[in-house]
Design a protein around this motif. Structure first.
Motif, PDB file in Angstrom:
ATOM      1  N   ALA A  48       0.927  -1.210  -0.151  1.00 19.73           N
ATOM      2  CA  ALA A  48       0.082   0.007  -0.013  1.00 19.73           C
ATOM      3  C   ALA A  48       0.787   1.469   0.093  1.00 19.73           C
ATOM      4  N   GLN A  49       1.889   1.252   0.852  1.00 13.14           N
ATOM      5  CA  GLN A  49       2.728   2.531   0.899  1.00 13.14           C
ATOM      6  C   GLN A  49       3.428   2.979  -0.386  1.00 13.14           C
ATOM      7  N   GLU A  50       4.075   1.621  -0.811  1.00 14.33           N
ATOM      8  CA  GLU A  50       4.808   1.967  -2.137  1.00 14.33           C
ATOM      9  C   GLU A  50       4.012   2.355  -3.181  1.00 14.33           C
ATOM     10  N   ASN A  73      -5.425  -2.369   8.364  1.00 13.46           N
ATOM     11  CA  ASN A  73      -5.015  -1.003   8.663  1.00 13.46           C
ATOM     12  C   ASN A  73      -4.377  -0.278   7.549  1.00 13.46           C
ATOM     13  N   LYS A  74      -4.104  -0.756   6.425  1.00  7.24           N
ATOM     14  CA  LYS A  74      -3.400  -0.127   5.163  1.00  7.24           C
ATOM     15  C   LYS A  74      -4.640   0.119   4.219  1.00  7.24           C
ATOM     16  N   ILE A  75      -5.541  -0.042   4.299  1.00  6.21           N
ATOM     17  CA  ILE A  75      -6.522   0.098   3.267  1.00  6.21           C
ATOM     18  C   ILE A  75      -6.705   1.597   3.391  1.00  6.21           C
ATOM     19  N   LYS A  92     -13.468  -9.993   6.081  1.00 10.06           N
ATOM     20  CA  LYS A  92     -12.957  -8.867   6.854  1.00 10.06           C
ATOM     21  C   LYS A  92     -12.244  -7.701   5.944  1.00 10.06           C
ATOM     22  N   VAL A  93     -11.390  -8.097   5.059  1.00 15.57           N
ATOM     23  CA  VAL A  93     -10.676  -7.209   4.327  1.00 15.57           C
ATOM     24  C   VAL A  93     -11.827  -6.613   3.374  1.00 15.57           C
ATOM     25  N   LEU A  94     -12.724  -7.244   2.905  1.00 13.39           N
ATOM     26  CA  LEU A  94     -13.966  -6.675   2.079  1.00 13.39           C
ATOM     27  C   LEU A  94     -14.482  -5.846   2.586  1.00 13.39           C
ATOM     28  N   SER A  95     -14.873  -5.840   3.978  1.00 14.45           N
ATOM     29  CA  SER A  95     -16.036  -5.049   4.772  1.00 14.45           C
ATOM     30  C   SER A  95     -15.009  -3.560   5.078  1.00 14.45           C
TER      31      SER A  95
END
Ligand SMILES: *Cc1c(COP(=O)(O)O)cnc(C)c1O
Length: 226
Positions: A48-50, A73-75, A92-95
């Protein structure tokens, strides 16, 4: 071989209708810019950061595809601009994508990552899990994501029979799910499979999106140890 030759060679082996995602993880901005100048507009990153640093330094009409495992926490770092997320590996990631996309009043296209390889990995739904998830009741709240299909990675092996078998299994799961019924936030049209070593087999087995890094950019530099 130059970037241009590599790109042309790959484009010539991809039928119209299959999207080429140039996987630019760990590649410097300058090389991405060079490929952009050759007309490539779709790039894939796995951190995500890159990806955000690159997004901020490069032209605004690039489409950024997240292809690597996303920690919840990166989304928030990518939700304002990411064009496609291939690597949704849990409900969980999709929500969380849905929640973050809502802050920007966006609808983010996503793929559910399915574990098809023989290798052990923590990431991805099993075929049973993905089928169950699509039948579960949590979908009514998902106004800010659109699930467009499935993503998978074959085992890292030279055994082409095995690779083909794994892609076939993902394709048949995709076809089965497509016949529905699926929730309104789901539209099974995209199948993301194939990388440098296996994208030709993936296309023969029905891929609609190939994620190619090494064959375009050459070998990636090894990460330095901290
Ligand atoms: C790195 C990566 C690719 C591209 O790999 P190459 O072998 O360099 O083409 C494709 N998909 C995912 C998920 C990756 O992490």
């Amino acid at each position: 071989m130059s970037l241009q030759q590599n790109l042309n060679e790959i484009k010539n082996s991809i039928p119209a209708g299959v999207t080429l995602i140039a996987v630019s993880k760990s590649q410097p901005i300058g090389k991405i810019r060079e490929l952009y100048d050759l007309g490539q507009r779709v790039f894939g990153e796995n951190r995500a950061q890159e990806m955000t640093t690159k997004y901020e330094s490069l032209p605004g009409n690039i489409q950024w595809h997240m292809i690597g495992h996303l920690q919840s926490n990166k989304i928030k770092y990518i939700a304002s601009y990411v064009n496609f997320i291939h690597s949704v590996d849990s409900p969980k990631v999709l929500s969380e994508i849905n929640r973050q996309a809502a802050r920007f009043d966006r609808v983010i296209p996503c793929l559910l990552q399915v574990h098809i390889a023989e290798e052990e990995t923590k990431f991805g739904f099993s075929p049973e899990e993905v089928t169950q998830f699509l039948r579960s009741g949590t979908w009514s709240e998902m106004a800010h994501v659109k699930v467009m299909g499935l993503m998978g990675m074959a085992t890292f092996t030279k055994n082409e029979e095995q690779i083909r078998r794994e892609f076939k299994s993902l394709r048949s799961l995709f076809d089965k799910l497509k016949q529905g019924p699926v929730p309104p936030a789901v539209q099974m049209t995209e199948l993301s499979m194939g990388m440098t070593g296996d994208y030709k087999i993936a296309i023969e087995e029905g891929s609609t999106m190939v994620r190619v890094g090494t064959a375009i950019f050459g070998e990636r530099a090894k990460k330095k140890q901290a």
